[in-house]
Every structure is written in structure tokens, then in C-alpha cells.
Design an enzyme around this catalytic site. Structure first.
Site, PDB file in Angstrom:
ATOM      1  N   GLU A   1      18.809 -17.070  -7.667  1.00 50.60           N
ATOM      2  CA  GLU A   1      18.309 -15.884  -8.220  1.00 50.60           C
ATOM      3  C   GLU A   1      17.605 -15.785  -9.759  1.00 50.60           C
ATOM      4  O   GLU A   1      16.577 -15.320 -10.052  1.00 50.60           O
ATOM      5  CB  GLU A   1      19.369 -14.784  -8.030  1.00 50.60           C
ATOM      6  CG  GLU A   1      19.103 -13.466  -8.733  1.00 50.60           C
ATOM      7  CD  GLU A   1      17.987 -12.599  -7.670  1.00 50.60           C
ATOM      8  OE1 GLU A   1      17.248 -12.996  -6.703  1.00 50.60           O
ATOM      9  OE2 GLU A   1      17.630 -11.536  -8.232  1.00 50.60           O
TER      10      GLU A   1
ATOM     11  N   GLU B   1       8.951 -15.190 -11.084  1.00 46.45           N
ATOM     12  CA  GLU B   1       8.246 -13.833 -10.663  1.00 46.45           C
ATOM     13  C   GLU B   1       7.581 -13.000 -11.719  1.00 46.45           C
ATOM     14  O   GLU B   1       6.505 -12.606 -11.564  1.00 46.45           O
ATOM     15  CB  GLU B   1       8.832 -12.986  -9.550  1.00 46.45           C
ATOM     16  CG  GLU B   1      10.004 -12.260  -9.968  1.00 46.45           C
ATOM     17  CD  GLU B   1      10.764 -11.604  -8.553  1.00 46.45           C
ATOM     18  OE1 GLU B   1       9.986 -11.200  -7.497  1.00 46.45           O
ATOM     19  OE2 GLU B   1      11.706 -11.385  -8.768  1.00 46.45           O
TER      20      GLU B   1
ATOM     21  N   ASN C   1      -1.694   2.034   6.080  1.00 46.19           N
ATOM     22  CA  ASN C   1      -0.819   1.033   5.688  1.00 46.19           C
ATOM     23  C   ASN C   1      -0.598  -0.010   6.997  1.00 46.19           C
ATOM     24  O   ASN C   1      -0.334   0.350   8.045  1.00 46.19           O
ATOM     25  CB  ASN C   1       0.534   1.311   5.221  1.00 46.19           C
ATOM     26  CG  ASN C   1       0.408   2.046   3.860  1.00 46.19           C
ATOM     27  OD1 ASN C   1      -0.642   2.357   3.284  1.00 46.19           O
ATOM     28  ND2 ASN C   1       1.609   2.633   3.344  1.00 46.19           N
ATOM     29  N   GLY C   2      -0.379  -1.309   6.632  1.00 47.94           N
ATOM     30  CA  GLY C   2      -0.129  -2.221   7.675  1.00 47.94           C
ATOM     31  C   GLY C   2      -1.399  -3.165   7.946  1.00 47.94           C
ATOM     32  O   GLY C   2      -2.213  -3.306   7.354  1.00 47.94           O
TER      33      GLY C   2
ATOM     34  N   ARG D   1       4.975   0.377  -5.869  1.00 48.29           N
ATOM     35  CA  ARG D   1       4.732  -0.334  -4.643  1.00 48.29           C
ATOM     36  C   ARG D   1       3.945  -1.542  -4.914  1.00 48.29           C
ATOM     37  O   ARG D   1       3.889  -2.625  -4.214  1.00 48.29           O
ATOM     38  CB  ARG D   1       4.431   0.344  -3.666  1.00 48.29           C
ATOM     39  CG  ARG D   1       5.382   1.479  -3.279  1.00 48.29           C
ATOM     40  CD  ARG D   1       4.646   2.410  -2.440  1.00 48.29           C
ATOM     41  NE  ARG D   1       4.506   1.957  -1.000  1.00 48.29           N
ATOM     42  CZ  ARG D   1       5.536   2.016   0.026  1.00 48.29           C
ATOM     43  NH1 ARG D   1       6.501   2.851  -0.011  1.00 48.29           N
ATOM     44  NH2 ARG D   1       4.870   1.691   1.286  1.00 48.29           N
TER      45      ARG D   1
ATOM     46  N   TRP E   1      -3.156  -2.568  -1.482  1.00 51.23           N
ATOM     47  CA  TRP E   1      -2.762  -4.000  -1.830  1.00 51.23           C
ATOM     48  C   TRP E   1      -3.407  -4.908  -0.821  1.00 51.23           C
ATOM     49  O   TRP E   1      -3.047  -5.034   0.347  1.00 51.23           O
ATOM     50  CB  TRP E   1      -1.239  -4.118  -1.851  1.00 51.23           C
ATOM     51  CG  TRP E   1      -0.730  -5.362  -2.457  1.00 51.23           C
ATOM     52  CD1 TRP E   1      -0.668  -5.660  -3.629  1.00 51.23           C
ATOM     53  CD2 TRP E   1      -0.099  -6.258  -1.572  1.00 51.23           C
ATOM     54  NE1 TRP E   1      -0.116  -7.015  -3.744  1.00 51.23           N
ATOM     55  CE2 TRP E   1       0.529  -7.538  -2.505  1.00 51.23           C
ATOM     56  CE3 TRP E   1       0.142  -6.832  -0.065  1.00 51.23           C
ATOM     57  CZ2 TRP E   1       0.883  -8.612  -2.146  1.00 51.23           C
ATOM     58  CZ3 TRP E   1       0.754  -7.896   0.299  1.00 51.23           C
ATOM     59  CH2 TRP E   1       1.010  -8.873  -0.695  1.00 51.23           C
TER      60      TRP E   1
ATOM     61  N   LYS F   1       6.337  -4.387  -4.326  1.00 52.92           N
ATOM     62  CA  LYS F   1       7.728  -3.990  -4.490  1.00 52.92           C
ATOM     63  C   LYS F   1       8.184  -4.179  -2.830  1.00 52.92           C
ATOM     64  O   LYS F   1       9.317  -4.115  -2.690  1.00 52.92           O
ATOM     65  CB  LYS F   1       7.743  -2.656  -4.826  1.00 52.92           C
ATOM     66  CG  LYS F   1       9.228  -2.163  -4.968  1.00 52.92           C
ATOM     67  CD  LYS F   1      10.080  -2.928  -5.806  1.00 52.92           C
ATOM     68  CE  LYS F   1      11.658  -2.617  -6.017  1.00 52.92           C
ATOM     69  NZ  LYS F   1      12.316  -3.712  -6.597  1.00 52.92           N
TER      70      LYS F   1
ATOM     71  N   CYS G   1       0.919  -1.403   0.110  1.00 55.12           N
ATOM     72  CA  CYS G   1       0.097  -0.071   0.109  1.00 55.12           C
ATOM     73  C   CYS G   1       0.777   1.280  -0.023  1.00 55.12           C
ATOM     74  O   CYS G   1       2.171   1.364   0.473  1.00 55.12           O
ATOM     75  CB  CYS G   1      -0.775   0.107   1.425  1.00 55.12           C
ATOM     76  SG  CYS G   1      -1.817  -1.316   1.336  1.00 55.12           S
TER      77      CYS G   1
ATOM     78  N   LYS H   1      13.751 -14.655 -10.515  1.00 54.56           N
ATOM     79  CA  LYS H   1      13.658 -13.845 -11.466  1.00 54.56           C
ATOM     80  C   LYS H   1      12.536 -14.153 -12.369  1.00 54.56           C
ATOM     81  O   LYS H   1      11.550 -13.615 -12.894  1.00 54.56           O
ATOM     82  CB  LYS H   1      14.826 -13.344 -12.228  1.00 54.56           C
ATOM     83  CG  LYS H   1      15.760 -12.548 -11.701  1.00 54.56           C
ATOM     84  CD  LYS H   1      15.305 -11.109 -11.433  1.00 54.56           C
ATOM     85  CE  LYS H   1      14.402 -10.893  -9.949  1.00 54.56           C
ATOM     86  NZ  LYS H   1      15.184 -10.674  -8.763  1.00 54.56           N
TER      87      LYS H   1
ATOM     88  N   HIS I   1      20.412 -36.107  -7.308  1.00 54.15           N
ATOM     89  CA  HIS I   1      19.908 -36.572  -5.935  1.00 54.15           C
ATOM     90  C   HIS I   1      18.506 -36.245  -6.075  1.00 54.15           C
ATOM     91  O   HIS I   1      17.563 -36.241  -5.252  1.00 54.15           O
ATOM     92  CB  HIS I   1      20.383 -35.750  -4.735  1.00 54.15           C
ATOM     93  CG  HIS I   1      21.803 -36.219  -4.590  1.00 54.15           C
ATOM     94  ND1 HIS I   1      22.378 -37.440  -4.140  1.00 54.15           N
ATOM     95  CD2 HIS I   1      22.877 -35.509  -4.912  1.00 54.15           C
ATOM     96  CE1 HIS I   1      23.635 -37.277  -4.161  1.00 54.15           C
ATOM     97  NE2 HIS I   1      24.030 -36.099  -4.520  1.00 54.15           N
TER      98      HIS I   1
HETATM   99  O1  M6R Z   1      13.390  -4.627  -0.130  1.00 53.79           O
HETATM  100  P1  M6R Z   1      13.696  -6.033   0.284  1.00 53.79           P
HETATM  101  O2  M6R Z   1      15.345  -6.396  -0.523  1.00 53.79           O
HETATM  102  O3  M6R Z   1      13.778  -6.310   1.771  1.00 53.79           O
HETATM  103  O4  M6R Z   1      12.869  -7.178  -0.426  1.00 53.79           O
HETATM  104  C1  M6R Z   1      12.959  -8.459  -0.294  1.00 53.79           C
HETATM  105  C2  M6R Z   1      12.129  -9.416  -0.935  1.00 53.79           C
HETATM  106  O5  M6R Z   1      10.965  -9.101  -0.929  1.00 53.79           O
HETATM  107  C3  M6R Z   1      12.544  -8.951  -2.505  1.00 53.79           C
HETATM  108  O6  M6R Z   1      13.729  -9.157  -2.973  1.00 53.79           O
HETATM  109  C4  M6R Z   1      11.650  -9.676  -3.449  1.00 53.79           C
HETATM  110  O7  M6R Z   1      11.934 -11.068  -3.369  1.00 53.79           O
HETATM  111  C5  M6R Z   1      11.774  -9.272  -4.875  1.00 53.79           C
HETATM  112  N1  M6R Z   1      10.581  -9.306  -5.625  1.00 53.79           N
HETATM  113  C6  M6R Z   1      12.810 -10.097  -5.836  1.00 53.79           C
HETATM  114  O8  M6R Z   1      12.870  -9.600  -7.040  1.00 53.79           O
END
Ligand code: M6R
Length: 624
Positions: A497, A504, A106-107, A27, A80, A619, A2, A501, A520
Site C-alpha cells: 500500500e 500514484e 458514462n460507461g 471522480r 474521462w 476515483k 465520468c 500511494k 531473491h
Molecule cells: O472504489 P474501490 O475501492 O473499488 O477502488 C479500487 C481501486 O481503484 C482504488 O483502491 C485505487 O487503487 C486507488 N486509487 C488507490 O489509492
């Protein structure tokens, strides 16, 4: 996650709020709303819409949008969903049952059910499924009981609420007044010239084009913001707190796409510059040709860092992957034992933290709720907390005892790219500086690593030149439903990673494994339909990786290999090959991750997906 924007003054409030909401779109959100109070006895002017801010904008009539020279308070929100589906009814702002009070939040209010029951017993009814409306009516209850004293009502309600919040509250009877408060969710107040205007944001993004003078609220603080008055800040126990006005300097042009079709690809291409910025003044080339690493964050805490027998890295998502590389760097260069923990697991275990331990918290946003909670736990147990953060002035940056900003600029694409390479760069600098101070790193290796690190931005540029070729080969993979990513040593976290990527933003299921683990279990998945990305650069485990590759080849898996420039052997095994320049093994992730990012990006674009705002993701994850 949010976003909040607020305005008090006599410019066209609706336009300021809508612009601010657009700036907060990065965000991630599913509905949006604004409310205005011009104090002309007409009550609150409320507009909400499901979906994009553009839908909200379309719902606001011109006479409201362009109303100027009228004193007005207004708040806006991008929601959100957490409690209740994305809908107009659940979108913020929420107005209390009496119509006297309105708020954005927010929260999460954890005890909202219990509070809701109590309010219902008193005759309150609810229009939404949200925890926010409960908080709004709770404030309303005390507002009615305390002779319409909004500040008192907010404090009393917050003393009853359990959970996390950043709130902005307005009252119908006073259009030149708002109350803000925060706990575990950030809130920033921007101060206009002569207190004639105020701007509020869940981060500084919607504020900095108007003013650079800001107040970051601390946890459990309430700000009383009244036009033409100094801001007053109180603690929840009603004692006055110090008002600390800071100067922020955020380059708003960095928030635009700069000619690229998406933020994500812009941010991938930003990386050579970002890494230069990240190293500037830290990796120093001296006149005699040698290198030094200067980290001001180490100065006051050097003794404690050197004494540490145990380092715990806490992070989430991509930042956690950077942490896995940090572990290898610190163990190799400093010979200190390092554990890497998901912050969300760490905070709910009963982890062994000794007084002399150092906890490194890594976060792009600096607002990730789980990482922040892990820091609090570490601090309670006496550990030194070292933050590696991008968000300047963010909650994690402020909660850490010391730390280093990665300085890669705002990252807007939900998929983290430049933050990862920034985090790995900072971890490398930290390991170099500590290893040298500890004497666990030879001067020769220190100098060689520094020299190679200095070459990384140019080498990143060489990898990025293959963007077009990577785009073309990506076309062969859009059919895939599953992917495997395999790497060893420093390239194992890069495999994780790469898989993150891809999944997501392209919604293709992908898993990362240490290459030798393939036999394994995961090898059972391999057939002609299964693309397998091998990180197979030319280092000590090179021949072992080739054996793994042959195992896949004999099962007809489709191999895409990331190899060192000039490699001739792997092109006979792999169907597709992407070359990266040679560098030291410890620095390879900074290069080998770029093809991972580009591959995920192009596959997602070819599938017609929203790469900057993938479904279900936010985000900045400020709820646990
Ligand atoms: O802002 P942060 O680095 O603490 O966020 C951590 C994760 O939420 C963030 O890296 C998330 O996995 C991303 N979408 C990865 O691309």
C-alpha cells in the site's frame, strides 16, 4: 471517472449544472460540457471545454448562466477519455446528426464499431471518435422511425447496445422531459417538491443539497422523467418497474477540505474520527468492562458464514491490499481458508466457487466495474456475497447479499487513505465476531483484541502528531526515481500500500515486497541512490527484519524505518526513523500505514504535483 449531472425545473439550470460538475470533479476527468433546452425554438444550447470545469464555466455567457424562471432541461458531464483523446469534439454532451436528440453517457458501448457502420450505411455522419455519439445517433434513428417517441427510441437503442451505460437523454421538441437509463454504471434521480424539479447525478453528491428524496435506477431500467409528473420506470422489455423512492442523508460539508490544503491530507487526518465512526455501535464496551462485537449484517447470514469452508476476497487496488490483511485476520482468528483475488482476474478465470463459499467484495466507491462483475459471477455460482463498501446505496452495496458499510464518509482524494483503514477495521470486526462464534478465538484473545482496537483512534492521533517531522524527512526523498517498501506478516500488505500511494501521487516508481524476498532479486537494485522503507515494528519477526536491514545497510541503501515507540536498535542502522505506538500485531496496519500515506503526500506536494487528482487516474473506475 465520468460524472453526470442533470436538471429539470425553472431555477438557473446552468448554475446548478456547473455546481454539480464541480462537486463531481473528485471522480477525475479531462473535459466537461453542458447542454440546455429552454424550448423557445432555439435548439440546444451547448457548451463544452477541454480541461477543467472552470474552463467550461468561463465559456458560458452571463445571460445563459443567470437565466432564471424559465422551464428548462439541462444535462452536464465530466468526461474521462476512453474512446478518443480528450478534446472538445469528444467531450459530452453529444447531439445527434439531426439535432433532435442530445445525450451524456458514462460507461462503454462495446459494439459501437458495428453500430457505427450500420448507422453510416444509413447516411449518419459523426463529429467525434466516441462510442457515445454512436449511441446518440442510434437513438436518433429510432426516434425518427417512431414518430419522435423518445422513450421508445431509447429502449430500442439500448436493446441493441452491448456494454455499460448510465445515460441521460433530452429531446429538442420537449424541454420538460428527459429519459435516463443505466446498466452497470450508476444513476440517481432526485425528486424536488411536488415533482416541480428533478435533479440527476451519477451519484448523489450533486443532488443532496437540493433534495434527499432519490431513486437509484437498477440495471437495465429506463426512467421517464417529466416535469410535474411522477417518475415512471420501465424495464428494457417495456414492462413497468416499481418506483422505490429512498431518503439519502449525505453530509455535503464532508465534501469540503475543512481548512486543509488538499482533500488527501484532510482525509489522512480524518482517520481517528472515521475509525471511531466505523466502530460505533459495533465494538461495544459493556458495563461489566468486557467487549462485544455486534454486526447486524451477520444476523441473517450467521449460519451460512459459520458454515463457510472457504472465503474468497475480491477487490482492486487499495481495497485489495485491505483484503490481504483480511486474509490474515480471518485465517488467524477463524481458521477458515481465505484467498484474495484481483477482481479483474477472478471475473475472467473460471474460478472454483462452491455453494457454501463466501465471497467478500471490498470497495470504497462501491462502483468498481471489475469488483461488481466478480460479485455477479459469485452470485451466479451460488456463493453468499458479503460487501465491505463505503459508497452508501452504491451498486456493489446493492448487489451484495449482505455487508457492512465502513462509514468513513466521502473520500475525495483519488489516493485512497481513510477507506483503507476503514476496510481493515471492518475486516477486524468481522474476524472477531466470526472467530468468537466459531470458537476458534479464545475469549481472552477476543477481549484483548477488542480492547486494543478501541485504543486505535487515539494511537492514530499520536502517529499524526509526527506529520511535521515526516514532512521534513520527506524532503530527503524527492530526488528518488525508485523506492522499495519491505514488510512482513501483517505489514507486508502495508508495504504494498505504501508503494502504491507513492507511485500514484508522486509518480516515483515504487515496489512493495515481503522483506525476506529481497534477497531473491530486489537486492540487486540497492545502492546509495535507492531509498528503502522498512516496516520494522517490534514483533516476532523483528530480528529477521533487522537482518534484512543490515543487508541493505552494507550495500549503502538509504533506510527509512517505521518502528515501535522506544525502539533503540534500529536508529543505529536506519538513516530515518518514524515511531508508531505499540499495539497487537494484527492491528499494526492501522497505525503503520499512516506514515506511508504522509510520506507519499509530502513527497508529491514537494514535487508540486496535484495530489488529489493525479494524472491518468480516476476515483471510481466504472469501466473494466
Ligand atoms: O472504489 P474501490 O475501492 O473499488 O477502488 C479500487 C481501486 O481503484 C482504488 O483502491 C485505487 O487503487 C486507488 N486509487 C488507490 O489509492
Amino acid at each position: 471517472m465520468c460524472g453526470i449531472v442533470g436538471y429539470l425545473g425553472s431555477q438557473s439550470a446552468a448554475q446548478i449544472l456547473i455546481k454539480g460538475l464541480h462537486q463531481l470533479e473528485y471522480r477525475g476527468y479531462d473535459s466537461a460540457g453542458i447542454v440546455l433546452n429552454t424550448g423557445q425554438g432555439k435548439g440546444f444550447n451547448l457548451f463544452k471545454a477541454k480541461g477543467k470545469v472552470a474552463n467550461l464555466e468561463a465559456a458560458i455567457p452571463d445571460e445563459v448562466m443567470y437565466q432564471d424562471h424559465v422551464t428548462v432541461s439541462g444535462i452536464g458531464h465530466t468526461r474521462w477519455a476512453t474512446h478518443g483523446e480528450p478534446s472538445v469534439a469528444n467531450a459530452h454532451p453529444h447531439v445527434s446528426m439531426s439535432g433532435d436528440v442530445v445525450l451524456v453517457h458514462n460507461g462503454i458501448i462495446e459494439n459501437y464499431k458495428e453500430l457505427k457502420d450500420q448507422l453510416m450505411d444509413r447516411g449518419y455522419t459523426f463529429q467525434s471518435q466516441t462510442d457515445t455519439e454512436v449511441l446518440c445517433n442510434l437513438i436518433d434513428l429510432y426516434y425518427q422511425q417512431h414518430g419522435h417517441d423518445l422513450r421508445m427510441a431509447v429502449m430500442q437503442a439500448l436493446n441493441k447496445a452491448i456494454g455499460a451505460y448510465a445515460i441521460v437523454v433530452m429531446e429538442q421538441q420537449d424541454h420538460a422531459h428527459v429519459i435516463c437509463a443505466r446498466k452497470a454504471s450508476p444513476l440517481v434521480i432526485g425528486i424536488g417538491e411536488g415533482n416541480e424539479e428533478f435533479f440527476i447525478g451519477s451519484d448523489a453528491t450533486p443532488i443532496v443539497s437540493y433534495t434527499h428524496k432519490v431513486i437509484y435506477l437498477d440495471d437495465e431500467q429506463v426512467a421517464d422523467v417529466r416535469l410535474n409528473h411522477e417518475v415512471e420506470i420501465l424495464n428494457l422489455d417495456q414492462t413497468l418497474a416499481q418506483v422505490d423512492v429512498k431518503e439519502v442523508d449525505l453530509d455535503i460539508s464532508a465534501l469540503t477540505k475543512g481548512g486543509f490544503p488538499h482533500f488527501m491530507i484532510k482525509e489522512i487526518f480524518d482517520q481517528p474520527n472515521c475509525i471511531e465512526n466505523c466502530m460505533r455501535g459495533r465494538l461495544v464496551h459493556l458495563e461489566d468492562g468486557s467487549y462485544d462485537v455486534k454486526l447486524s449484517a451477520l444476523q441473517n447470514f450467521k449460519a451460512k458464514l459459520i458454515r463457510a469452508r472457504h472465503v474468497i476476497i475480491v477487490a482492486c487496488g487499495t481495497s485489495w491490499h485491505a483484503g490481504l490483511i483480511g486474509k490474515q485476520l480471518i485465517e488467524e482468528m477463524c481458521r477458515i481458508r481465505v484467498e484474495v483475488e484481483y477482481a479483474s482476474e477472478f471475473r475472467y478465470r473460471n474460478p472454483v466457487i462452491e455453494k457454501d463459499d463466501v465471497v467478500i467484495a471490498i470497495s470504497q466507491s462501491g462502483e468498481t466495474a471489475d469488483t461488481l462483475a466478480a460479485i455477479q459471477l459469485a452470485k451466479e455460482q451460488g456463493a453468499l456475497v458479503f460487501g465491505i463498501v463505503n459508497g452508501v446505496g452504491s451498486s456493489i452495496a446493492r448487489a451484495a447479499d449482505t455487508g457492512i458499510y465502513i462509514h468513513v464518509g466521502p473520500e475525495i482524494g483519488v489516493a485512497s487513505t481513510k477507506a483503507f483503514t476503514g476496510q481493515v477495521t471492518v475486516l477486524t470486526l468481522l474476524a472477531l465476531a466470526l472467530g468468537r462464534a466459531l470458537g476458534t478465538l479464545s475469549e481472552e484473545k477476543f477481549q484483548r483484541t477488542c480492547h486494543e482496537l478501541m485504543q486505535i483512534p487515539a494511537k492514530m492521533g499520536e502517529v499524526l502528531k509526527q506529520n511535521e517531522a515526516i514532512c521534513q524527512l520527506s524532503a530527503h526523498f524527492t530526488y528518488a526515481r525508485n523506492f522499495l517498501y519491505l514488510g512482513r506478516g501483517y505489514n507486508y500488505p502495508v508495504a504494498l500500500e505504501g508503494a502504491l500511494k507513492l507511485k500514484e501521487i508522486s509518480y516515483i516508481h515504487a515496489e512493495g515486497y515481503p522483506a525476506a524476498e529481497m534477497k531473491h532479486g530486489p537486492i540487486a537494485l540497492v545502492d546509495e541512490e535507492m531509498p528503502i522503507v522498512f516496516l520494522a515494528t517490534h514483533h516476532e519477526l523483528y530480528h529477521k527484519i533487522i537482518s534484512n536491514m543490515q543487508e541493505v545497510q552494507s550495500r549503502k541503501g538509504r533506510i527509512l524505518a517505521i518502528v515501535t515507540q522506544g525502539d533503540e536498535e534500529i536508529s543505529h542502522i536506519a538513516q530515518e526513523v518514524i515511531e508508531v505506538p505499540e499495539t497487537l500485531q494484527a492491528l499494526e496496519p492501522l497505525l503503520s500505514v499512516l506514515p506511508m500515506q504522509l510520506l507519499a503526500y509530502h513527497v508529491a506536494v514537494m514535487k508540486g504535483l496535484n495530489v488529489d487528482m493525479p494524472r491518468n487516474l480516476a476515483k471510481s473506475v466504472t469501466v473494466e
